[in-house]
Enzyme design. Sequence first.
Site, mmCIF file in Angstrom:
data_model
loop_
_atom_site.group_PDB
_atom_site.id
_atom_site.type_symbol
_atom_site.label_atom_id
_atom_site.label_comp_id
_atom_site.label_asym_id
_atom_site.label_seq_id
_atom_site.Cartn_x
_atom_site.Cartn_y
_atom_site.Cartn_z
ATOM 1 N N ARG A 16 0.854 -1.197 0.000
ATOM 2 C CA ARG A 16 0.000 0.000 0.000
ATOM 3 C C ARG A 16 0.894 1.254 0.000
ATOM 4 O O ARG A 16 2.125 1.150 0.064
ATOM 5 C CB ARG A 16 -0.925 0.003 1.219
ATOM 6 C CG ARG A 16 -0.165 0.123 2.521
ATOM 7 C CD ARG A 16 -1.104 0.302 3.708
ATOM 8 N NE ARG A 16 -0.372 0.793 4.839
ATOM 9 C CZ ARG A 16 -0.416 0.280 6.068
ATOM 10 N NH1 ARG A 16 -1.181 -0.747 6.313
ATOM 11 N NH2 ARG A 16 0.294 0.818 7.036
ATOM 12 N N ASP A 64 9.523 -9.572 7.350
ATOM 13 C CA ASP A 64 9.686 -8.426 8.250
ATOM 14 C C ASP A 64 11.117 -7.908 8.061
ATOM 15 O O ASP A 64 12.087 -8.631 8.335
ATOM 16 C CB ASP A 64 9.451 -8.899 9.695
ATOM 17 C CG ASP A 64 9.544 -7.763 10.703
ATOM 18 O OD1 ASP A 64 10.251 -6.772 10.432
ATOM 19 O OD2 ASP A 64 8.930 -7.893 11.779
ATOM 20 N N VAL A 65 11.233 -6.656 7.608
ATOM 21 C CA VAL A 65 12.569 -6.136 7.280
ATOM 22 C C VAL A 65 13.489 -6.023 8.503
ATOM 23 O O VAL A 65 14.700 -5.883 8.353
ATOM 24 C CB VAL A 65 12.500 -4.757 6.569
ATOM 25 C CG1 VAL A 65 11.809 -4.874 5.217
ATOM 26 C CG2 VAL A 65 11.836 -3.693 7.449
ATOM 27 N N ASN A 91 11.640 0.957 1.483
ATOM 28 C CA ASN A 91 10.498 1.851 1.722
ATOM 29 C C ASN A 91 9.764 1.542 3.025
ATOM 30 O O ASN A 91 9.184 2.453 3.630
ATOM 31 C CB ASN A 91 9.527 1.737 0.533
ATOM 32 C CG ASN A 91 8.181 2.348 0.844
ATOM 33 O OD1 ASN A 91 8.012 3.563 0.804
ATOM 34 N ND2 ASN A 91 7.205 1.512 1.201
ATOM 35 N N SER A 144 12.966 10.772 4.688
ATOM 36 C CA SER A 144 11.883 11.733 4.949
ATOM 37 C C SER A 144 12.512 13.101 5.164
ATOM 38 O O SER A 144 13.674 13.206 5.587
ATOM 39 C CB SER A 144 11.115 11.326 6.202
ATOM 40 O OG SER A 144 10.242 12.362 6.611
ATOM 41 N N TYR A 157 11.154 8.829 15.288
ATOM 42 C CA TYR A 157 10.969 8.810 13.826
ATOM 43 C C TYR A 157 12.012 9.719 13.163
ATOM 44 O O TYR A 157 12.686 9.310 12.211
ATOM 45 C CB TYR A 157 9.550 9.249 13.469
ATOM 46 C CG TYR A 157 9.243 9.197 11.986
ATOM 47 C CD1 TYR A 157 8.920 7.987 11.365
ATOM 48 C CD2 TYR A 157 9.281 10.341 11.188
ATOM 49 C CE1 TYR A 157 8.639 7.933 9.999
ATOM 50 C CE2 TYR A 157 9.001 10.294 9.831
ATOM 51 C CZ TYR A 157 8.677 9.090 9.243
ATOM 52 O OH TYR A 157 8.410 9.027 7.888
ATOM 53 N N ALA A 159 14.858 10.714 14.343
ATOM 54 C CA ALA A 159 16.198 10.132 14.509
ATOM 55 C C ALA A 159 16.415 8.973 13.537
ATOM 56 O O ALA A 159 17.492 8.833 12.934
ATOM 57 C CB ALA A 159 16.385 9.657 15.952
ATOM 58 N N ILE A 190 2.776 13.097 2.140
ATOM 59 C CA ILE A 190 2.197 12.275 1.075
ATOM 60 C C ILE A 190 0.907 11.639 1.622
ATOM 61 O O ILE A 190 0.877 11.190 2.783
ATOM 62 C CB ILE A 190 3.180 11.152 0.638
ATOM 63 C CG1 ILE A 190 4.601 11.713 0.367
ATOM 64 C CG2 ILE A 190 2.638 10.388 -0.571
ATOM 65 C CD1 ILE A 190 4.742 12.679 -0.763
HETATM 66 P P1 NAD Z 1 2.089 3.197 5.044
HETATM 67 O O1 NAD Z 1 1.832 3.010 6.491
HETATM 68 O O2 NAD Z 1 0.944 3.346 4.127
HETATM 69 O O3 NAD Z 1 2.992 2.034 4.483
HETATM 70 C C1 NAD Z 1 4.030 1.448 5.226
HETATM 71 C C2 NAD Z 1 4.357 0.113 4.595
HETATM 72 O O4 NAD Z 1 5.414 -0.496 5.327
HETATM 73 C C3 NAD Z 1 3.182 -0.855 4.616
HETATM 74 O O5 NAD Z 1 3.118 -1.464 3.353
HETATM 75 C C4 NAD Z 1 3.560 -1.872 5.675
HETATM 76 O O6 NAD Z 1 3.059 -3.152 5.409
HETATM 77 C C5 NAD Z 1 5.069 -1.848 5.571
HETATM 78 N N1 NAD Z 1 5.769 -2.303 6.775
HETATM 79 C C6 NAD Z 1 5.650 -1.837 8.043
HETATM 80 N N2 NAD Z 1 6.462 -2.509 8.877
HETATM 81 C C7 NAD Z 1 7.125 -3.420 8.105
HETATM 82 C C8 NAD Z 1 8.111 -4.386 8.377
HETATM 83 N N3 NAD Z 1 8.579 -4.590 9.617
HETATM 84 N N4 NAD Z 1 8.560 -5.155 7.345
HETATM 85 C C9 NAD Z 1 8.077 -4.977 6.097
HETATM 86 N N5 NAD Z 1 7.142 -4.065 5.777
HETATM 87 C C10 NAD Z 1 6.682 -3.296 6.776
HETATM 88 O O7 NAD Z 1 3.036 4.480 4.974
HETATM 89 P P2 NAD Z 1 3.684 5.269 3.741
HETATM 90 O O8 NAD Z 1 3.342 6.686 3.939
HETATM 91 O O9 NAD Z 1 3.411 4.606 2.448
HETATM 92 O O10 NAD Z 1 5.238 5.115 4.133
HETATM 93 C C11 NAD Z 1 6.192 4.500 3.301
HETATM 94 C C12 NAD Z 1 7.567 5.074 3.636
HETATM 95 O O11 NAD Z 1 7.584 6.476 3.321
HETATM 96 C C13 NAD Z 1 7.931 4.975 5.118
HETATM 97 O O12 NAD Z 1 9.304 4.667 5.242
HETATM 98 C C14 NAD Z 1 7.666 6.378 5.633
HETATM 99 O O13 NAD Z 1 8.420 6.684 6.770
HETATM 100 C C15 NAD Z 1 8.073 7.200 4.425
HETATM 101 N N6 NAD Z 1 7.517 8.560 4.402
HETATM 102 C C16 NAD Z 1 6.180 8.789 4.334
HETATM 103 C C17 NAD Z 1 5.701 10.092 4.286
HETATM 104 C C18 NAD Z 1 4.233 10.406 4.180
HETATM 105 O O14 NAD Z 1 3.887 11.605 4.251
HETATM 106 N N7 NAD Z 1 3.351 9.439 3.987
HETATM 107 C C19 NAD Z 1 6.594 11.163 4.330
HETATM 108 C C20 NAD Z 1 7.963 10.908 4.422
HETATM 109 C C21 NAD Z 1 8.418 9.594 4.444
#
Ligand code: NAD
Length: 252
Positions: A16, A64-65, A91, A144, A157, A159, A190
């Site tokens: 997602r 799980d990463v 990601n 980020s 987060y 850090a 986003i």
């Molecule tokens: P989201 O919560 O929609 O997606 C996070 C994804 O990570 C999910 O698919 C989930 O299944 C997966 N995930 C979580 N823990 C996991 C693990 N231990 N092993 C494998 N997969 C795991 O959030 P998003 O907004 O799509 O975030 C994606 C990335 O973008 C993240 O690293 C987040 O920090 C970064 N980010 C997001 C934003 C934003 O505004 N949405 C801004 C800056 C950075």
Amino acid sequence: MKRLEGKVAIVTGSNRGIGRGIAIAFAKEGCKVIVNSHKDSKDAYDVVDEIKKLGSDAIFVVADVSKESEVKNLIKKTVDKFGKLDILVNNAGILVSGSVTTLTEKDWDRQMDVNLKGVFLCTKYAVQQMIKQGKGGRIINISSIAGLVGFPGISAYCASKGGVTELTREVALDCAIYGITVNAIDPGVIVTDMTKSMLEDEPTKKMLMENTPVGRFGQPEDIGNAAVFLALDESSFITGHNLVVDGGWTAR
Ligand code: NAD
């Protein structure tokens, strides 16, 4: 000719949100994709189906990463299925709230395990595979703007993302001689599940919009397009870079 034809990519956390956006953007360019999540989920199979409908190929691997044995299995399943690995997108991430005075040790560790140790583990085993192949590669870390500037109330987060940003530069140096480029993308706000509750709260949404000069929040495709650019063969001289994709947040 599609721009990533013949390439194989792992996109962690791609069932997602931003990960899905990257997986679909890659597939549109002909890339085969390993869709990943830490747990079995229907939406991951939907992403696989969508990729196949676009004429590319994909599999879903649960891993799980933050767990070394599961990361090793993720790389193995990739090579078993598609014979190689060209691109890793780190990601997967979580957002654990808490300022420095309220955050528990357990929450700090959980945040670091997924966001920072996860990037280390996936990079370690992906780079080993890429070196074995001898044809270079691409590592793209989704960091980020919270790794560049402070955001109150999310100390761990911030850090963790600061760590990803710096790890990107270090790994870029380690990998330069192998033709493996290592870059980060720093998204601003986003629209995904991670930001849902913030965007549903009107005062928070207003504050976030006021800080986004282009006048709109980002979509997963915005990050997908940036990731495609860094993944191209033509981007081989770009390494150790942080590509800010934030609608101008950090330009002020
Ligand atoms: P989201 O919560 O929609 O997606 C996070 C994804 O990570 C999910 O698919 C989930 O299944 C997966 N995930 C979580 N823990 C996991 C693990 N231990 N092993 C494998 N997969 C795991 O959030 P998003 O907004 O799509 O975030 C994606 C990335 O973008 C993240 O690293 C987040 O920090 C970064 N980010 C997001 C934003 C934003 O505004 N949405 C801004 C800056 C950075």
